[in-house]
Design an enzyme around this catalytic site. Structure first.
Site, PDB file in Angstrom:
ATOM      1  N   HIS A   7     -13.546 -41.926 -11.896  1.00 38.54           N
ATOM      2  CA  HIS A   7     -13.054 -43.028 -12.716  1.00 38.54           C
ATOM      3  C   HIS A   7     -12.039 -43.791 -11.869  1.00 38.54           C
ATOM      4  CE1 HIS A   7     -12.609 -45.162 -16.345  1.00 38.54           C
ATOM      5  NE2 HIS A   7     -11.911 -44.332 -17.078  1.00 38.54           N
ATOM      6  N   GLY A  55     -13.411 -29.774 -16.676  1.00 37.87           N
ATOM      7  CA  GLY A  55     -13.772 -30.232 -18.019  1.00 37.87           C
ATOM      8  C   GLY A  55     -15.255 -30.546 -18.006  1.00 37.87           C
ATOM      9  N   GLN A  87     -16.966 -33.124 -16.814  1.00 38.20           N
ATOM     10  CA  GLN A  87     -17.505 -33.561 -15.524  1.00 38.20           C
ATOM     11  C   GLN A  87     -17.466 -32.443 -14.484  1.00 38.20           C
ATOM     12  OE1 GLN A  87     -19.169 -36.306 -14.705  1.00 38.20           O
ATOM     13  NE2 GLN A  87     -18.964 -37.073 -16.780  1.00 38.20           N
ATOM     14  N   HIS A 146     -17.717 -29.301 -14.907  1.00 41.07           N
ATOM     15  CA  HIS A 146     -18.820 -28.396 -15.221  1.00 41.07           C
ATOM     16  C   HIS A 146     -20.143 -28.971 -14.694  1.00 41.07           C
ATOM     17  CE1 HIS A 146     -21.540 -26.071 -17.925  1.00 41.07           C
ATOM     18  NE2 HIS A 146     -22.122 -27.249 -18.116  1.00 41.07           N
ATOM     19  N   GLU A 179     -31.108 -44.184 -40.289  1.00 43.27           N
ATOM     20  CA  GLU A 179     -32.216 -45.017 -39.813  1.00 43.27           C
ATOM     21  C   GLU A 179     -31.900 -45.603 -38.429  1.00 43.27           C
ATOM     22  OE1 GLU A 179     -33.911 -47.595 -42.720  1.00 43.27           O
ATOM     23  OE2 GLU A 179     -34.910 -48.825 -41.227  1.00 43.27           O
ATOM     24  N   GLY A 193      -5.977 -20.848 -17.655  1.00 41.45           N
ATOM     25  CA  GLY A 193      -6.167 -21.866 -18.699  1.00 41.45           C
ATOM     26  C   GLY A 193      -7.591 -21.775 -19.244  1.00 41.45           C
ATOM     27  N   ASP A 229     -15.631 -49.557 -18.109  1.00 45.20           N
ATOM     28  CA  ASP A 229     -15.717 -48.259 -18.780  1.00 45.20           C
ATOM     29  C   ASP A 229     -14.781 -48.176 -19.986  1.00 45.20           C
ATOM     30  OD1 ASP A 229     -16.976 -45.519 -18.335  1.00 45.20           O
ATOM     31  OD2 ASP A 229     -14.860 -45.010 -18.643  1.00 45.20           O
ATOM     32  N   ARG A 263      -5.974 -24.715 -13.402  1.00 48.13           N
ATOM     33  CA  ARG A 263      -4.790 -23.925 -13.751  1.00 48.13           C
ATOM     34  C   ARG A 263      -5.212 -22.488 -14.006  1.00 48.13           C
ATOM     35  NH1 ARG A 263      -1.644 -27.747 -17.990  1.00 48.13           N
ATOM     36  NH2 ARG A 263      -3.653 -27.900 -19.000  1.00 48.13           N
TER      37      ARG A 263
HETATM   38  N1  LIG Z   1     -16.193 -36.960 -19.852  1.00 47.54           N
HETATM   39  C1  LIG Z   1     -16.906 -38.032 -19.532  1.00 47.54           C
HETATM   40  O1  LIG Z   1     -17.826 -38.418 -20.269  1.00 47.54           O
HETATM   41  C2  LIG Z   1     -16.655 -38.771 -18.238  1.00 47.54           C
HETATM   42  C3  LIG Z   1     -17.651 -39.624 -17.756  1.00 47.54           C
HETATM   43  C4  LIG Z   1     -17.447 -40.250 -16.540  1.00 47.54           C
HETATM   44  C5  LIG Z   1     -16.258 -40.064 -15.851  1.00 47.54           C
HETATM   45  N2  LIG Z   1     -15.281 -39.261 -16.369  1.00 47.54           N
HETATM   46  C6  LIG Z   1     -14.046 -39.055 -15.600  1.00 47.54           C
HETATM   47  O2  LIG Z   1     -14.100 -37.779 -14.994  1.00 47.54           O
HETATM   48  C7  LIG Z   1     -12.783 -37.223 -14.879  1.00 47.54           C
HETATM   49  C8  LIG Z   1     -12.736 -35.874 -15.588  1.00 47.54           C
HETATM   50  O3  LIG Z   1     -13.026 -36.058 -16.942  1.00 47.54           O
HETATM   51  P1  LIG Z   1     -13.491 -34.842 -17.900  1.00 47.54           P
HETATM   52  O4  LIG Z   1     -13.858 -35.465 -19.203  1.00 47.54           O
HETATM   53  O5  LIG Z   1     -14.448 -33.990 -17.200  1.00 47.54           O
HETATM   54  O6  LIG Z   1     -12.186 -33.984 -17.976  1.00 47.54           O
HETATM   55  P2  LIG Z   1     -11.123 -33.822 -19.147  1.00 47.54           P
HETATM   56  O7  LIG Z   1     -11.776 -33.039 -20.217  1.00 47.54           O
HETATM   57  O8  LIG Z   1     -10.499 -35.106 -19.471  1.00 47.54           O
HETATM   58  O9  LIG Z   1     -10.074 -32.922 -18.328  1.00 47.54           O
HETATM   59  C9  LIG Z   1     -10.190 -31.596 -18.277  1.00 47.54           C
HETATM   60  C10 LIG Z   1      -9.501 -30.921 -17.101  1.00 47.54           C
HETATM   61  O10 LIG Z   1      -8.163 -31.377 -16.900  1.00 47.54           O
HETATM   62  C11 LIG Z   1      -7.328 -30.200 -16.824  1.00 47.54           C
HETATM   63  N3  LIG Z   1      -5.953 -30.506 -17.214  1.00 47.54           N
HETATM   64  C12 LIG Z   1      -5.530 -31.196 -18.321  1.00 47.54           C
HETATM   65  N4  LIG Z   1      -4.184 -31.295 -18.297  1.00 47.54           N
HETATM   66  C13 LIG Z   1      -3.765 -30.673 -17.158  1.00 47.54           C
HETATM   67  C14 LIG Z   1      -2.499 -30.477 -16.547  1.00 47.54           C
HETATM   68  N5  LIG Z   1      -1.382 -30.963 -17.100  1.00 47.54           N
HETATM   69  N6  LIG Z   1      -2.453 -29.787 -15.380  1.00 47.54           N
HETATM   70  C15 LIG Z   1      -3.581 -29.325 -14.793  1.00 47.54           C
HETATM   71  N7  LIG Z   1      -4.806 -29.474 -15.312  1.00 47.54           N
HETATM   72  C16 LIG Z   1      -4.894 -30.168 -16.476  1.00 47.54           C
HETATM   73  C17 LIG Z   1      -7.988 -29.222 -17.770  1.00 47.54           C
HETATM   74  O11 LIG Z   1      -7.572 -27.906 -17.459  1.00 47.54           O
HETATM   75  P3  LIG Z   1      -7.141 -26.857 -18.619  1.00 47.54           P
HETATM   76  O12 LIG Z   1      -8.407 -26.380 -19.257  1.00 47.54           O
HETATM   77  O13 LIG Z   1      -6.443 -25.824 -17.836  1.00 47.54           O
HETATM   78  O14 LIG Z   1      -6.292 -27.605 -19.598  1.00 47.54           O
HETATM   79  C18 LIG Z   1      -9.456 -29.467 -17.434  1.00 47.54           C
HETATM   80  O15 LIG Z   1      -9.867 -28.729 -16.299  1.00 47.54           O
HETATM   81  C19 LIG Z   1     -11.847 -38.259 -15.491  1.00 47.54           C
HETATM   82  O16 LIG Z   1     -11.380 -39.099 -14.482  1.00 47.54           O
HETATM   83  C20 LIG Z   1     -12.769 -39.025 -16.442  1.00 47.54           C
HETATM   84  O17 LIG Z   1     -12.319 -40.333 -16.742  1.00 47.54           O
HETATM   85  C21 LIG Z   1     -15.476 -38.584 -17.533  1.00 47.54           C
END
Ligand SMILES: NC(=O)c1ccc[n+]([C@@H]2O[C@H](COP(=O)([O-])OP(=O)(O)OC[C@H]3O[C@@H](n4cnc5c(N)ncnc54)[C@H](OP(=O)(O)O)[C@@H]3O)[C@@H](O)[C@H]2O)c1
Length: 404
Positions: free
Chosen positions: A178, A93, A95, A97, A302, A118, A262, A115
């Site tokens: 996280h 997702g 992160q 990337h 603003e 996906g 967070d 997956r």
């Molecule tokens: N986003 C932020 O701003 C941020 C900041 C700091 C920390 N974090 C932490 O970083 C971690 C990742 O967050 P993210 O925002 O990058 O990811 P995300 O968008 O929440 O998750 C995306 C990933 O999870 C996979 N996924 C979802 N359901 C699934 C399932 N049932 N089985 C297998 N794969 C599944 C998706 O694959 P598919 O495409 O195949 O569905 C995708 O690769 C989390 O712990 C989050 O709390 C996030």
């Protein structure tokens, strides 16, 4: 009203550019407003800063805290440190990337596990990960990795844990961004095996920002924590990984503190409270006969275009100083009223985070098979609110407007 006229804003910025270097090299260093390079520069000149190499003890308004800097880890050292490791990024997702591309650009051995077929698989291919070489189904990537970076969505971390857990064998390192899964183990059932290091690097921003700041040669600030130290090297590994994924500097935390702050922050001032406050202010203006453009400009435009960047750059006192005397007086008087009204809401929110209510809601919603559609429906409702429809028109008038 125009609390900050164009003239006073320009004067303010000029004054700031004269003032900023003095402020940063003085004892009253304010790291929250400094970029990585400014922080590093100021740290050298600041007598409040103690420590060796890139590790610094900084005085944050009377509390001493340790900050780890990237300059402790030049690229050659980083590559040498991880030469026998394979970073297996599970999930691609936001992160996945940012962190994955940064670690790859840092010359480390990185593979991605998602997956098969996906959305993430498709995006990973687009970003140059090669199926069978650097891109694998989740289980295979974990098998090949020495450092397992669990960057699935928090709900997916819980759902997939029964399959993932047996693959995290002795000698591997388990990494999170996280504290969610581990801290709320009663709900997530994520209990790490006892014989592996468990560490955390949590970038303080979206994965897109992790990537952008890295490409700009800067680096996001992250927090680092150790949940389980089997090898005795867990902390060092966490810091090195923080640098590898593109952090400029890092703060110490624990898994628990990271997840509490967070979840609290994003529900509060970072997103939930902002949307609520914007909407409340806008609605009252509209009820009192102000046009949508006027209500939007005085509420969002603003704030985001003029005032908030000044707070980000120089602090609240500076922004107050830069506005008109009329605006300043009112803002000073009303701030404690808003504070008093909001403290009980924030207390309720913190408790809801601490007792796991927020976690359970998140797991329920994000664990639904229809979570993408359900989310899209809710976001469409926000997009359709008058305030944000008016905002689209206001944005289209900006000289630098680019169609969405
Ligand atoms: N986003 C932020 O701003 C941020 C900041 C700091 C920390 N974090 C932490 O970083 C971690 C990742 O967050 P993210 O925002 O990058 O990811 P995300 O968008 O929440 O998750 C995306 C990933 O999870 C996979 N996924 C979802 N359901 C699934 C399932 N049932 N089985 C297998 N794969 C599944 C998706 O694959 P598919 O495409 O195949 O569905 C995708 O690769 C989390 O712990 C989050 O709390 C996030």
């Amino acid at each position: 009203m125009s609390s900050l006229t164009a003239r006073s804003a320009t004067q303010a910025l000029r004054a700031a550019s004269r003032r900023a270097p003095r402020t940063l090299s003085s004892v009253s260093l304010k790291p929250a407003r400094a970029s990585y390079s400014l922080l590093a520069r100021a740290a050298t000149a600041n007598p409040a800063v103690k420590g060796t190499r890139g590790v610094k003890t900084l005085d944050f308004a009377g509390t001493k805290e340790v900050v780890y800097e990237r300059r402790d880890w030049p690229l050659a050292k980083l590559q040498e440190y991880f030469k026998n490791d394979t970073l297996a990024l599970i999930g691609y997702g936001s992160q996945g990337h940012g962190q994955g591309l940064n670690a790859r650009d840092n010359g480390l051995n990185v593979i991605v596990g998602v997956r098969k077929d996906g959305e993430s698989w498709r995006q990973a291919v687009e970003d140059g990960w090669v199926p069978g070489e650097t891109l694998f189904p989740i289980e295979e990537a974990i098998g090949r990795g020495t450092i397992i970076m669990n960057l699935l969505s928090d709900a997916a971390q819980s759902q997939t844990w029964p399959t993932v857990a047996p693959l995290i064998t002795k000698g591997k390192t388990l990494y999170f961004s996280h504290g969610f899964s581990v801290v709320y183990k009663e709900d997530t059932k994520v209990i790490p095996p006892p014989d592996v290091d468990v560490i955390l690097v949590a970038p303080k921003g979206s994965g897109r920002t992790v990537r952008t700041l890295f490409k700009e040669g800067r680096g996001i600030n992250s927090s680092v924590a150790v949940f389980q130290d089997v090898t005795g090297n867990a902390k060092e590994r966490a810091i090195a990984l923080g640098v590898a994924i593109g952090s400029g500097y890092m703060y110490d935390t624990t898994f628990e503190k990271e997840v509490y702050s967070d979840l609290y922050g994003e529900r509060g001032v970072l997103m939930g409270a902002i949307q609520g406050l914007f909407l409340a202010q806008y609605q009252v203006l509209r009820k009192n006969g102000h046009t949508p453009s006027e209500a939007f400009n005085e509420t969002v435009e603003e704030a985001t275009q003029s005032l908030y960047p000044l707070i980000g750059q120089y602090g609240m006192d500076y922004m107050y100083n830069a506005c008109s005397t009329t605006a300043r007086r009112g803002a000073l008087d009303w701030a404690p009223i808003f504070e008093k009204a909001n403290v009980p809401v924030f207390e309720k929110l913190y408790e809801s985070v601490r007792n796991g209510t927020e976690t359970r809601k998140s797991l329920e919603f994000n664990g639904r098979s229809t979570y993408r559609q359900d989310l899209a429906r809710e976001l469409a409702e926000i997009d359709n609110q008058e305030i944000w429809r008016a905002g689209k028109v206001v944005r289209s008038l900006r000289p630098d407007y680019k169609p969405e």
